[in-house]
Write a protein that holds these residues in place. Structure first.
Motif, PDB file in Angstrom:
ATOM      1  N   VAL A 116       0.864  -1.184   0.000  1.00  0.00           N
ATOM      2  CA  VAL A 116       0.000   0.000   0.000  1.00  0.00           C
ATOM      3  C   VAL A 116       0.900   1.233   0.000  1.00  0.00           C
ATOM      4  O   VAL A 116       1.776   1.363   0.870  1.00  0.00           O
ATOM      5  CB  VAL A 116      -0.920   0.034   1.228  1.00  0.00           C
ATOM      6  CG1 VAL A 116      -1.874   1.229   1.148  1.00  0.00           C
ATOM      7  CG2 VAL A 116      -1.702  -1.274   1.372  1.00  0.00           C
ATOM      8  N   VAL A 117       0.705   2.128  -0.963  1.00  0.00           N
ATOM      9  CA  VAL A 117       1.445   3.388  -0.998  1.00  0.00           C
ATOM     10  C   VAL A 117       0.431   4.522  -0.956  1.00  0.00           C
ATOM     11  O   VAL A 117      -0.536   4.535  -1.705  1.00  0.00           O
ATOM     12  CB  VAL A 117       2.380   3.490  -2.214  1.00  0.00           C
ATOM     13  CG1 VAL A 117       3.429   2.388  -2.161  1.00  0.00           C
ATOM     14  CG2 VAL A 117       1.634   3.443  -3.532  1.00  0.00           C
ATOM     15  N   CYS A 118       0.646   5.472  -0.063  1.00  0.00           N
ATOM     16  CA  CYS A 118      -0.350   6.503   0.234  1.00  0.00           C
ATOM     17  C   CYS A 118       0.247   7.898   0.066  1.00  0.00           C
ATOM     18  O   CYS A 118       1.404   8.131   0.433  1.00  0.00           O
ATOM     19  CB  CYS A 118      -0.825   6.376   1.673  1.00  0.00           C
ATOM     20  SG  CYS A 118      -1.129   4.690   2.249  1.00  0.00           S
ATOM     21  N   GLY A 237      -9.400   7.223  -3.295  1.00  0.00           N
ATOM     22  CA  GLY A 237      -9.213   8.632  -2.964  1.00  0.00           C
ATOM     23  C   GLY A 237     -10.087   9.020  -1.785  1.00  0.00           C
ATOM     24  O   GLY A 237     -11.230   8.583  -1.674  1.00  0.00           O
ATOM     25  N   PHE A 238      -9.539   9.842  -0.897  1.00  0.00           N
ATOM     26  CA  PHE A 238     -10.285  10.325   0.267  1.00  0.00           C
ATOM     27  C   PHE A 238     -10.257  11.847   0.281  1.00  0.00           C
ATOM     28  O   PHE A 238      -9.305  12.475  -0.208  1.00  0.00           O
ATOM     29  CB  PHE A 238      -9.659   9.801   1.562  1.00  0.00           C
ATOM     30  CG  PHE A 238      -9.839   8.327   1.770  1.00  0.00           C
ATOM     31  CD1 PHE A 238     -11.053   7.815   2.197  1.00  0.00           C
ATOM     32  CD2 PHE A 238      -8.784   7.451   1.537  1.00  0.00           C
ATOM     33  CE1 PHE A 238     -11.227   6.450   2.397  1.00  0.00           C
ATOM     34  CE2 PHE A 238      -8.947   6.086   1.737  1.00  0.00           C
ATOM     35  CZ  PHE A 238     -10.171   5.586   2.158  1.00  0.00           C
ATOM     36  N   GLN A 239     -11.284  12.435   0.862  1.00  0.00           N
ATOM     37  CA  GLN A 239     -11.318  13.886   1.008  1.00  0.00           C
ATOM     38  C   GLN A 239     -10.417  14.273   2.171  1.00  0.00           C
ATOM     39  O   GLN A 239     -10.840  14.339   3.320  1.00  0.00           O
ATOM     40  CB  GLN A 239     -12.752  14.379   1.235  1.00  0.00           C
ATOM     41  CG  GLN A 239     -12.895  15.895   1.209  1.00  0.00           C
ATOM     42  CD  GLN A 239     -12.334  16.522  -0.057  1.00  0.00           C
ATOM     43  OE1 GLN A 239     -12.600  16.050  -1.167  1.00  0.00           O
ATOM     44  NE2 GLN A 239     -11.537  17.571   0.094  1.00  0.00           N
ATOM     45  N   ARG A 255     -10.303   0.745   4.550  1.00  0.00           N
ATOM     46  CA  ARG A 255      -9.983   0.478   3.133  1.00  0.00           C
ATOM     47  C   ARG A 255      -8.689  -0.315   3.006  1.00  0.00           C
ATOM     48  O   ARG A 255      -8.598  -1.258   2.209  1.00  0.00           O
ATOM     49  CB  ARG A 255      -9.865   1.797   2.357  1.00  0.00           C
ATOM     50  CG  ARG A 255      -9.569   1.613   0.873  1.00  0.00           C
ATOM     51  CD  ARG A 255     -10.724   0.908   0.165  1.00  0.00           C
ATOM     52  NE  ARG A 255     -10.457   0.657  -1.243  1.00  0.00           N
ATOM     53  CZ  ARG A 255      -9.846  -0.434  -1.717  1.00  0.00           C
ATOM     54  NH1 ARG A 255      -9.396  -1.361  -0.860  1.00  0.00           N
ATOM     55  NH2 ARG A 255      -9.661  -0.600  -3.016  1.00  0.00           N
ATOM     56  N   VAL A 256      -7.687   0.048   3.786  1.00  0.00           N
ATOM     57  CA  VAL A 256      -6.426  -0.699   3.763  1.00  0.00           C
ATOM     58  C   VAL A 256      -6.639  -2.117   4.276  1.00  0.00           C
ATOM     59  O   VAL A 256      -6.143  -3.088   3.690  1.00  0.00           O
ATOM     60  CB  VAL A 256      -5.350   0.033   4.583  1.00  0.00           C
ATOM     61  CG1 VAL A 256      -4.093  -0.834   4.723  1.00  0.00           C
ATOM     62  CG2 VAL A 256      -4.994   1.369   3.936  1.00  0.00           C
ATOM     63  N   LEU A 257      -7.392  -2.251   5.358  1.00  0.00           N
ATOM     64  CA  LEU A 257      -7.643  -3.581   5.915  1.00  0.00           C
ATOM     65  C   LEU A 257      -8.353  -4.482   4.907  1.00  0.00           C
ATOM     66  O   LEU A 257      -7.970  -5.642   4.749  1.00  0.00           O
ATOM     67  CB  LEU A 257      -8.483  -3.458   7.188  1.00  0.00           C
ATOM     68  CG  LEU A 257      -8.780  -4.756   7.923  1.00  0.00           C
ATOM     69  CD1 LEU A 257      -7.511  -5.385   8.464  1.00  0.00           C
ATOM     70  CD2 LEU A 257      -9.785  -4.503   9.047  1.00  0.00           C
ATOM     71  N   ASP A 258      -9.379  -3.952   4.240  1.00  0.00           N
ATOM     72  CA  ASP A 258     -10.099  -4.746   3.240  1.00  0.00           C
ATOM     73  C   ASP A 258      -9.159  -5.231   2.145  1.00  0.00           C
ATOM     74  O   ASP A 258      -9.248  -6.377   1.697  1.00  0.00           O
ATOM     75  CB  ASP A 258     -11.233  -3.920   2.629  1.00  0.00           C
ATOM     76  CG  ASP A 258     -12.376  -3.684   3.602  1.00  0.00           C
ATOM     77  OD1 ASP A 258     -12.424  -4.347   4.644  1.00  0.00           O
ATOM     78  OD2 ASP A 258     -13.211  -2.804   3.318  1.00  0.00           O
TER      79      ASP A 258
END
Length: 263
Positions: A116-118, A237-239, A255-258
């Motif tokens: 996961v890259v954020c 994408g998140f606000q 979302r990451v867990l899913d």
């Protein structure tokens, strides 16, 4: 907290969660430390053995002579895994941590389960952005770090959120103020010099890319570029601004867990 002795320094890390659960490595952003992930810990430690660490030059990890490179920081992660006898792990990194994650995906994918890259990009900024910052920090030291702390509020969080969550904003931005100027500058150089735009196709592990819709540091276009160049990559994408894991908290964590639990 615990420490791993590297050939040229000491890496600070922390393990939480069930001893025999799959390992999830968390990599901090530039100017923070492993506590930037505190919001995620209650949920993620239900499912993973969470391994947090302070990137070289940050927190309680040693400040070694710079400049650093993302390759060097990626090798620190591999040394940490080797030192703890962890063959494979999930990896989640934000901003600079996302660059480290891309390097690992390109060069050490066999060590990763899912990636996961954020709030990151294949290339972040330009020398015209980074060089003056490096010069100022090395010249002015702690005073420059305090100035960066104050300026970071509008970069890291949306105005409405920061106004409503002053205590959380202070907790996170104080991490920047307390970061070693030498360590910060050395890591700025690592971010400045990283460019994975032509190498993303080598990432073969399952990948989730997360962006903040209001992130001026690493806009969504950078995350969308990564997704478009990695086969099968997912995008969310998140606000939020730059520290989306802090600002949107629970939705980010879910979302990451899913993604990490998907079959």
């Amino acid at each position: 907290m615990a420490h791993l002795q590297l050939p040229d320094g000491v890496l600070n890390y922390r393990l939480d969660g069930p001893e025999h659960a799959p390992v999830l490595v968390l990599s901090n952003s530039l100017g923070t430390d492993l506590h930037m992930w505190d919001t995620q810990m209650p949920l993620w430690t239900q499912h993973f053995r969470v391994l947090r660490y302070d990137t070289r030059g940050h927190g309680d990890s040693q400040v070694t002579e710079g400049p650093y490179s993302i390759e060097q920081l990626g090798h620190d992660v591999l040394a940490l895994l080797d030192g703890l006898n962890i063959q494979r792990a999930h990896f989640c990194g934000l901003s600079m941590g996302g660059l480290i994650g891309q390097w690992l995906g390109i060069h050490a994918g066999e060590r990763l389960l899912r990636l996961v890259v954020c709030n990151t990009a294949a290339k972040i900024g330009s020398p015209d952005t980074w060089n003056p910052r490096i010069e100022t920090v090395l010249r002015d030291g702690a005073a420059a770090m305090r100035g960066l702390r104050d300026a970071s509020i509008e970069r890291w969080f949306t105005p409405a959120w920061s106004a409503a969550h002053a205590e959380q904003v202070s907790r996170i931005t104080e991490m920047l103020a307390s970061t070693s100027p030498q360590g910060y500058a050395a890591n700025c150089a690592a971010v400045r010099d990283a460019d994975f735009r032509d190498q993303l196709g080598a990432i073969a592990v399952p990948l989730l890319v997360i962006s903040g819709e209001a992130d001026a540091v690493t806009p969504p276009s950078g995350g969308q570029f990564i997704q478009a160049h990695v086969a099968g990559a997912q995008y969310a994408g998140f606000q939020a601004a730059h520290l989306s894991n802090v600002e949107v908290g629970e939705p980010f964590s879910r979302r990451v867990l899913d993604f990490l639990l998907a079959r």
